[in-house]
Design a protein around this motif. Structure first.
Motif, mmCIF file in Angstrom:
data_model
loop_
_atom_site.group_PDB
_atom_site.id
_atom_site.type_symbol
_atom_site.label_atom_id
_atom_site.label_comp_id
_atom_site.label_asym_id
_atom_site.label_seq_id
_atom_site.Cartn_x
_atom_site.Cartn_y
_atom_site.Cartn_z
ATOM 1 N N VAL A 45 0.854 -1.186 0.000
ATOM 2 C CA VAL A 45 0.000 0.000 0.000
ATOM 3 C C VAL A 45 0.888 1.234 0.000
ATOM 4 C CG1 VAL A 45 -1.900 1.193 1.132
ATOM 5 C CG2 VAL A 45 -1.768 -1.311 1.230
ATOM 6 N N THR A 46 0.882 1.962 -1.126
ATOM 7 C CA THR A 46 1.762 3.112 -1.314
ATOM 8 C C THR A 46 1.029 4.442 -1.195
ATOM 9 O OG1 THR A 46 1.397 3.080 -3.697
ATOM 10 C CG2 THR A 46 3.266 1.787 -2.854
ATOM 11 N N LYS A 47 -0.320 4.395 -1.189
ATOM 12 C CA LYS A 47 -1.102 5.639 -1.080
ATOM 13 C C LYS A 47 -2.368 5.351 -0.300
ATOM 14 C CE LYS A 47 -3.111 4.961 -5.653
ATOM 15 N NZ LYS A 47 -3.294 5.488 -6.979
ATOM 16 N N ASP A 48 -3.068 6.411 0.064
ATOM 17 C CA ASP A 48 -4.261 6.290 0.894
ATOM 18 C C ASP A 48 -5.298 5.363 0.262
ATOM 19 O OD1 ASP A 48 -3.053 8.080 2.582
ATOM 20 O OD2 ASP A 48 -4.409 9.748 2.156
ATOM 21 N N VAL A 49 -6.058 4.699 1.138
ATOM 22 C CA VAL A 49 -7.128 3.803 0.728
ATOM 23 C C VAL A 49 -8.438 4.388 1.248
ATOM 24 C CG1 VAL A 49 -8.067 1.469 0.959
ATOM 25 C CG2 VAL A 49 -5.579 1.802 0.802
ATOM 26 N N ALA A 50 -9.402 4.587 0.366
ATOM 27 C CA ALA A 50 -10.690 5.175 0.740
ATOM 28 C C ALA A 50 -11.486 4.210 1.620
ATOM 29 C CB ALA A 50 -11.483 5.519 -0.521
ATOM 30 N N PRO A 51 -12.390 4.729 2.425
ATOM 31 C CA PRO A 51 -13.240 3.870 3.248
ATOM 32 C C PRO A 51 -14.034 2.882 2.387
ATOM 33 C CG PRO A 51 -13.442 6.158 3.947
ATOM 34 C CD PRO A 51 -12.655 6.154 2.663
ATOM 35 N N GLY A 52 -14.155 1.660 2.886
ATOM 36 C CA GLY A 52 -15.034 0.671 2.288
ATOM 37 C C GLY A 52 -14.572 0.011 1.011
ATOM 38 N N VAL A 53 -13.367 0.318 0.540
ATOM 39 C CA VAL A 53 -12.909 -0.291 -0.714
ATOM 40 C C VAL A 53 -11.952 -1.442 -0.414
ATOM 41 C CG1 VAL A 53 -13.160 1.874 -2.005
ATOM 42 C CG2 VAL A 53 -10.926 1.240 -1.094
ATOM 43 N N THR A 54 -11.730 -2.272 -1.432
ATOM 44 C CA THR A 54 -10.753 -3.355 -1.361
ATOM 45 C C THR A 54 -9.623 -3.030 -2.318
ATOM 46 O OG1 THR A 54 -12.446 -4.997 -0.820
ATOM 47 C CG2 THR A 54 -10.381 -5.826 -1.735
ATOM 48 N N VAL A 55 -8.377 -3.142 -1.800
ATOM 49 C CA VAL A 55 -7.206 -2.926 -2.654
ATOM 50 C C VAL A 55 -6.351 -4.187 -2.637
ATOM 51 C CG1 VAL A 55 -7.177 -0.418 -2.354
ATOM 52 C CG2 VAL A 55 -5.828 -1.843 -0.810
ATOM 53 N N VAL A 56 -5.723 -4.466 -3.793
ATOM 54 C CA VAL A 56 -4.833 -5.627 -3.912
ATOM 55 C C VAL A 56 -3.675 -5.255 -4.819
ATOM 56 C CG1 VAL A 56 -6.713 -7.296 -3.579
ATOM 57 C CG2 VAL A 56 -6.067 -6.606 -5.884
ATOM 58 N N GLY A 57 -2.587 -6.016 -4.694
ATOM 59 C CA GLY A 57 -1.477 -5.909 -5.645
ATOM 60 C C GLY A 57 -0.317 -5.076 -5.158
ATOM 61 N N ASN A 58 0.656 -4.923 -6.084
ATOM 62 C CA ASN A 58 1.855 -4.156 -5.818
ATOM 63 C C ASN A 58 2.148 -3.286 -7.040
ATOM 64 O OD1 ASN A 58 4.333 -3.122 -5.203
ATOM 65 N ND2 ASN A 58 5.396 -5.082 -5.112
ATOM 66 N N PRO A 59 1.865 -1.980 -6.933
ATOM 67 C CA PRO A 59 1.253 -1.294 -5.790
ATOM 68 C C PRO A 59 -0.231 -1.621 -5.691
ATOM 69 C CG PRO A 59 1.538 0.245 -7.596
ATOM 70 C CD PRO A 59 2.152 -1.051 -8.040
ATOM 71 N N ALA A 60 -0.771 -1.486 -4.488
ATOM 72 C CA ALA A 60 -2.172 -1.822 -4.259
ATOM 73 C C ALA A 60 -3.089 -0.914 -5.067
ATOM 74 C CB ALA A 60 -2.490 -1.699 -2.762
ATOM 75 N N ARG A 61 -4.103 -1.547 -5.699
ATOM 76 C CA ARG A 61 -5.092 -0.827 -6.510
ATOM 77 C C ARG A 61 -6.489 -1.284 -6.120
ATOM 78 N NH1 ARG A 61 -1.413 -3.103 -8.907
ATOM 79 N NH2 ARG A 61 -2.229 -4.812 -10.109
ATOM 80 N N VAL A 62 -7.444 -0.424 -6.292
ATOM 81 C CA VAL A 62 -8.835 -0.740 -5.979
ATOM 82 C C VAL A 62 -9.347 -1.786 -6.962
ATOM 83 C CG1 VAL A 62 -11.197 0.172 -5.856
ATOM 84 C CG2 VAL A 62 -9.273 1.555 -5.029
ATOM 85 N N ILE A 63 -10.071 -2.787 -6.423
ATOM 86 C CA ILE A 63 -10.742 -3.756 -7.310
ATOM 87 C C ILE A 63 -12.247 -3.632 -7.127
ATOM 88 C CG2 ILE A 63 -8.833 -5.362 -7.408
ATOM 89 C CD1 ILE A 63 -10.418 -7.134 -5.425
#
Length: 184
Positions: A166-184
């Motif tokens: 996780v390289t940047k902020d993650v919004a409430p309620g979302v799922t992020v995966v990967g490198n760098p993490a991205r919203v799915i």
């Protein structure tokens, strides 16, 4: 005449500081001692968090739990909310505030880094770093092996997939995966 701020004062103020400093060394030694106690006490004697480790944290809810094989740099910059669960092998390099909200869960081997070393190689040789806070909201699930980088804020109810960086902020309620993490 005022004296120059100490390395601890610079670290606490979010300024560049040298991590090789006797006062900071002593603080890390206290943290290592608390982590050692947490690792060696039997589960019956340790409870959810060993006494020295619990006392070290900035704040810690009574029902927070940390499994053994845990590591932190200082401990004094960590706050744990109600019902927080930290699984085996977690590392928190808390050179700045690390806040973990109520009912958040960290899977095995999650790593949280606040320290960012200087990008200028000459200044990096001087062991300069800066601490950027990490905030994990309420009811967040961070999958095993995820890495949270300095300055990141993860919103309430978010999910971070196992192994994500996780390289940047993650919004409430979302799922992020990967490198760098991205919203799915």
């Amino acid at each position: 005449m005022t004296s120059a701020p100490s390395e601890l004062e610079k670290m606490t103020a979010g300024q560049w500081y040298s991590c090789l400093d006797p006062e900071l060394d002593a603080m890390r030694a206290r943290a290592h001692d608390a982590v050692y106690e947490h690792s060696l006490l039997s589960p019956d004697d340790r409870g959810d968090i060993a006494p020295k480790l619990r006392a070290l944290f900035a704040s810690c809810a009574e029902d927070a739990r940390i499994e053994t094989r845990f590591h932190c740099a200082y401990g004094v910059n960590i706050t744990l909310g109600h019902g927080v669960f930290i699984n085996v092998g977690c590392t928190i390099l808390d050179t700045a505030l690390v806040s973990i909200g109520d009912h958040s869960m960290l899977g095995p081997n999650v790593q949280i880094y606040c320290a960012q070393h200087h990008k200028d190689p000459e200044l990096r040789k001087q062991h300069l770093e800066i601490g950027l806070p990490v905030t994990i909201g309420k009811n967040v699930w961070i999958g095993g092996g995820a890495i949270i980088l300095p300055g990141v804020c993860i919103g309430d109810d978010a999910i971070v997939g196992a192994g994500s960086v996780v390289t940047k902020d993650v919004a409430p309620g979302v799922t992020v995966v990967g490198n760098p993490a991205r919203v799915i």
